[in-house]
Design an enzyme around this catalytic site. Structure first.
Site, PDB file in Angstrom:
ATOM      1  N   LYS A 326      46.806  42.116  47.621  1.00 35.94           N
ATOM      2  CA  LYS A 326      45.416  42.472  47.895  1.00 35.94           C
ATOM      3  C   LYS A 326      44.703  41.309  48.601  1.00 35.94           C
ATOM      4  CE  LYS A 326      42.757  43.798  44.284  1.00 35.94           C
ATOM      5  NZ  LYS A 326      41.313  43.899  44.031  1.00 35.94           N
ATOM      6  N   SER A 327      44.870  40.098  48.073  1.00 36.62           N
ATOM      7  CA  SER A 327      44.153  38.942  48.650  1.00 36.62           C
ATOM      8  C   SER A 327      44.529  38.741  50.114  1.00 36.62           C
ATOM      9  CB  SER A 327      44.519  37.656  47.908  1.00 36.62           C
ATOM     10  OG  SER A 327      44.294  37.806  46.552  1.00 36.62           O
ATOM     11  N   ARG A 331      42.201  39.310  53.676  1.00 39.91           N
ATOM     12  CA  ARG A 331      42.024  38.214  54.635  1.00 39.91           C
ATOM     13  C   ARG A 331      42.600  38.569  56.009  1.00 39.91           C
ATOM     14  NH1 ARG A 331      41.944  36.336  49.541  1.00 39.91           N
ATOM     15  NH2 ARG A 331      40.915  34.370  49.029  1.00 39.91           N
ATOM     16  N   GLY A 399      35.294  42.204  44.546  1.00 37.56           N
ATOM     17  CA  GLY A 399      34.590  40.930  44.495  1.00 37.56           C
ATOM     18  C   GLY A 399      35.051  40.004  45.603  1.00 37.56           C
ATOM     19  N   SER A 473      37.462  28.705  41.466  1.00 31.89           N
ATOM     20  CA  SER A 473      37.330  30.059  42.010  1.00 31.89           C
ATOM     21  C   SER A 473      37.752  30.075  43.477  1.00 31.89           C
ATOM     22  CB  SER A 473      35.879  30.549  41.886  1.00 31.89           C
ATOM     23  OG  SER A 473      35.694  31.675  42.719  1.00 31.89           O
ATOM     24  N   ASP A 622      44.637  36.610  37.167  1.00 29.95           N
ATOM     25  CA  ASP A 622      44.581  38.073  37.192  1.00 29.95           C
ATOM     26  C   ASP A 622      45.646  38.717  36.319  1.00 29.95           C
ATOM     27  OD1 ASP A 622      42.379  38.331  38.745  1.00 29.95           O
ATOM     28  OD2 ASP A 622      43.483  38.481  40.629  1.00 29.95           O
ATOM     29  N   LYS A 649      35.253  39.092  35.232  1.00 28.44           N
ATOM     30  CA  LYS A 649      36.068  39.821  36.218  1.00 28.44           C
ATOM     31  C   LYS A 649      35.528  41.257  36.308  1.00 28.44           C
ATOM     32  CE  LYS A 649      39.133  36.844  37.673  1.00 28.44           C
ATOM     33  NZ  LYS A 649      39.408  36.663  39.099  1.00 28.44           N
ATOM     34  N   ARG A 653      37.332  40.805  30.544  1.00 24.17           N
ATOM     35  CA  ARG A 653      38.738  41.132  30.266  1.00 24.17           C
ATOM     36  C   ARG A 653      39.204  40.622  28.898  1.00 24.17           C
ATOM     37  NH1 ARG A 653      41.269  40.680  36.388  1.00 24.17           N
ATOM     38  NH2 ARG A 653      40.671  42.806  36.931  1.00 24.17           N
ATOM     39  N   ARG A 702      43.200  46.500  36.238  1.00 20.61           N
ATOM     40  CA  ARG A 702      44.261  45.703  35.582  1.00 20.61           C
ATOM     41  C   ARG A 702      44.330  45.995  34.085  1.00 20.61           C
ATOM     42  NH1 ARG A 702      46.014  43.251  39.935  1.00 20.61           N
ATOM     43  NH2 ARG A 702      44.562  42.163  41.294  1.00 20.61           N
TER      44      ARG A 702
END
Ligand code: NAP
Length: 748
Positions: A326-327, A331, A399, A473, A622, A649, A653, A702
């Site tokens: 996903k990250s 990008r 996010g 972060s 995560d 998150k 969580r 998740r």
């Protein structure tokens, strides 16, 4: 609102069918008026309304109805507006609110101008975006407007008190009230409502004229049924609407015709690739749109998808390709868009979050082809080529998108607003807004607690910054670095712990010089990115669910191919190894600047509880929900500390996992920055660990997947609520998990 007094003394409806009688039902149920009266064309209608207890008096003469009314609502076909207004105009006083519910607004306002000359201050046109193909007083329903939008189109003449009281009335129906101009309303509705109705009527008319029409109707497949449903609506009403909103509808029809012609040509020329492209793009736009709708309907009404896993002796085996990271997917779109030249992406995650990013850049004028089987082609517009979007950018559940884009958008020459779904709307955005402001950005978090929507005023000259992150972060780090691309001078970020470095790696892959020295990352503004090819590795965060499932299931043997093993992400492998899992990382290689490998994991031994080293926390942030499931199946206690980040998150969580695990019979305790789990595993014993339970995922993907894999070691049925967000990161989760041997039933 003064709760002791009804909102209105006398409400007069002119026309009392589906819409009028539905609103009257709400007015009666909530005692919003002392009297409700109606004037209808036929006596039968008002007699029926009276018998139903919806009105105190009924008439066929509108003049009698409106006398002494403080609210007059025209709820009749729009074409009848002018004639009715001619009659009632002399009785509309200074303090009377006059409104309507017509599906077109331009012609209603034109009719009013013709009749009144100078429009009364109480005149506020309106249109409920709710209805059905049924008509008449008996079709009305008190909940017709719940969860729908009501558009009010206040005019220059409209007094604010009138707008306010009408807003109160419509809000009482459970609807959301939005205001827009008459022109905007008619244009938007021409596309979203009038054109689809025209197409439905047209399709049925086309079939009706065929010789074999009986066969077509007899064997009508779902497609025809679904598509033609709205052609059962009232022809008179739609006839009126089509003629009333002629200009905007003709434009929408022209657009439709030209799109249809181009699809026709693709079919004629057997242009399989282009045709597939068009269909795929439409499908993903529809999915994105669906998710936006879910925000308003599914999440708010709490009607959600569920997974259920029945107890049985599960096995878990096979070789799988997990969807793209996903990250990296996010990008690839962002950087490809601001690069010069073309970027080809393969392995793109076609999940809703990454699609939201893709849509956002399309909204800013970037030409993007795909996704088509994970392939996306981005025609980069360069550092100054993004264009002002015409509406707020919708970031869905993501996010990452919102924080990274905050940095990019703060540096643009135009203003933007970013919104998100219910879950994203609760997440903290000040952590990125603050450093950006220090760089000179004009950025506001307009939610209640520094939360979205995020509003950015463009045309600010940004200055480089040296910023020490107060928390580890990757999203905040990346947001600052991205703003730094446009800022004057040097921007550097110091992180307390190493976090994901996908931004740094990918910027380098696009030819941008980024230096990493210890925990400090530095770049200089004013450079450019050059389009490149990006292969997105399989997402280790998604793979983590399969790793844990295999680790807790006897005799399992799973290989996950080409998984990204960026050292800032491999905490889950390290932690599982320390817990004693049988896991091996094979065939390591590099793809698109990112290290990848095949990961094999087997269920050969019982895991053991550990104190998770704090230096691994940012590297597995995560994956903790899945690791908590592993810890529950381990022998002995597992302690996590230094993970307060987990509380902000997609859900809290720590608390959400504690609630679910406790419901499944696990002894666990939340702490401010972690959790203590008393594992129930015993060496060599593979019997069930979890009891059956109904657990809430709080719409956190998740969490939903973590409880699903816990089902593999449950003694009874496990049901997980709110699983629809799984599609944001792992659209093929249930399909692949079921192929491996888990039986997940999806209930919509
Ligand atoms: P409906 O159920 O057919 O009711 C129409 C009402 O208007 C009836 O009471 C009818 O009286 C009266 N009427 C019809 N022609 C008239 C005339 N020439 N003069 C005076 N009264 C007349 O219609 P509706 O669905 O409520 O629609 C009303 C308005 O809401 C329309 O402007 C429509 O565009 C708008 N709207 C409809 C929907 C939808 O899905 N239906 C959604 C949003 C907005 P009788 O019963 O005595 O014939």
């Amino acid at each position: 609102m003064d709760m002791t007094q009804p909102l209105f003394k006398k409400v007069a409806f002119i026309g009392f069918g589906l819409i009028g009688s539905s609103l009257a039902r709400v007015i009666q149920q909530q005692h919003l008026a002392e009297h409700v009266v109606a004037s209808t064309r036929s006596e039968q209608t008002w007699q029926d309304a009276k018998a139903l207890g919806l009105i105190t008096e009924g008439y066929t003469d509108p003049v009698t109805a409106v006398q002494g009314a403080d609210l007059v609502i025209l709820a009749l076909p729009v074409q009848a507006t002018e004639v009715v207004l001619q009659r009632i105009a002399p009785y509309i006083g200074e303090n009377t609110i006059l409104t309507d519910v017509g599906s077109t607004k331009g012609n209603v306002v034109a009719a009013a101008e013709k009749v009144f000359g100078q429009l009364p201050q109480g005149f506020v046109p309106g249109h409920p975006i709710a209805g059905s193909e049924h008509t008449g007083v008996h079709a009305g329903k008190a909940d017709l407007f719940v969860g729908h939008k009501i558009i009010l189109t206040p005019l220059e003449c409209s007094a604010s008190w009138a707008v306010q009281r009408l807003t109160q009335l419509w809000q009482a129906t459970g609807a959301e009230v939005v205001c827009m101009s008459v022109e905007k309303h008619d244009e938007v509705l021409a596309h979203t409502s009038h054109l689809p109705h025209l197409m439905a009527f047209n399709l049925v008319a086309q079939f009706t004229n065929r010789q074999d029409n009986l066969d077509i109707f007899r064997y009508a497949a779902g497609g025809f049924r679904d598509f033609s449903r709205i052609a059962a609506s009232d022809p008179q009403m739609w006839h009126d609407i089509f003629l009333s909103n002629k200009d905007a509808i003709l434009k929408a029809v022209d657009g439709f015709e030209s799109q249809l012609c181009s699809i026709r040509t693709l079919i004629e020329k057997d242009d399989s690739n282009q045709l597939m492209q068009v269909l795929k793009e439409a499908q993903s736009a529809r999915q994105h749109f669906n998710h936006m709708l879910k925000k308003n309907t599914v999440l708010e009404k709490q009607v959600t998808q569920q997974f259920s896993i029945l107890p049985k002796k599960h096995h878990f085996k096979g070789t799988f390709t997990i969807p793209g990271d996903k990250s990296v997917s996010h990008r690839s779109i962002m950087f490809g868009s601001i690069a010069e030249g073309i970027t080809n992406v393969t392995g793109f995650l076609e999940g809703e979050d990454a699609l939201a990013t893709l849509q956002a850049f399309k909204d800013m004028g970037v030409h993007i082809e795909g996704p088509n089987d994970g392939k996306v082609t981005i025609h980069g517009v360069g550092m100054s080529g993004l264009k002002a979007p015409t509406k707020a950018l919708y970031m869905g559940n993501s996010g990452t998108s919102m924080r990274l884009l905050s940095g990019m958008l703060a540096a643009q020459q135009f203003d933007t607003v970013m919104t998100g779904d219910a879950s994203l709307s609760k997440r903290p955005m000040e952590r990125i807004a603050k450093p950006l402001r220090a760089m000179g950005a004009n950025i506001q978090t307009t939610g209640e607690k520094g939360t979205p929507p995020v509003s950015i005023t463009g045309k600010q000259a940004l200055q480089g910054i040296h910023y020490e992150l107060p928390m580890a972060s990757a999203q905040v780090k990346s947001g600052i670095l991205l703003a730094g691309l446009w800022a004057a001078g040097e921007t550097s970020v110091v992180e307390p712990e190493p976090t994901r470095d996908h931004t740094e790696r990918m910027l380098r892959a696009f030819g941008y010089d980024v230096k990493t020295e210890g925990n400090t990352i530095t770049l200089n503004g004013g450079g450019k990115l050059v389009g490149t090819d990006i292969q997105v590795p399989s997402d280790i965060s998604s793979a983590a669910f399969f790793m844990v499932a295999a680790a807790i299931c006897e005799d399992s043997d799973v290989t996950l191919e080409a998984v990204g093993i960026n050292p800032t992400r491999t905490g889950v492998i390290e932690i599982l190894k320390q817990m004693g899992a049988d896991i091996s990382v094979n065939n390591p290689r590099i793809a698109g600047g990112e290290p990848i490998a095949d990961i094999r994991i087997r269920g050969t031994r019982t895991l053991k509880g550990i104190h998770i080293p704090e230096d691994q926390v940012p590297l597995a942030i995560d994956e903790f929900p899945a690791l908590f499931v592993a810890a529950s199946c381990a022998e002995g206690r597992t302690i996590l500390t230094g993970a307060a980040e987990l509380r902000v998150k997609e859900s809290d969580r720590i608390q959400v996992m504690v609630d679910g695990l406790q419901a499944m019979g696990i002894d666990c305790t939340p702490t401010p920055d972690g959790i203590i789990i008393e594992g129930k595993g015993k060496s060599g014993d593979w019997s069930p660990i979890f009891t059956g339970a109904d657990v809430q995922s709080h719409h956190d993907h998740r969490i939903a997947m973590s409880f699903s894999i816990a089902g593999i070691r449950a003694s009874e049925k496990v049901t997980i609520h709110g699983t629809e967000t799984v599609a944001t990161s792992f659209p093929t989760f249930t399909q692949l998990a079921n192929e491996a041997g888990l039986s997940i039933d999806t209930i919509d």
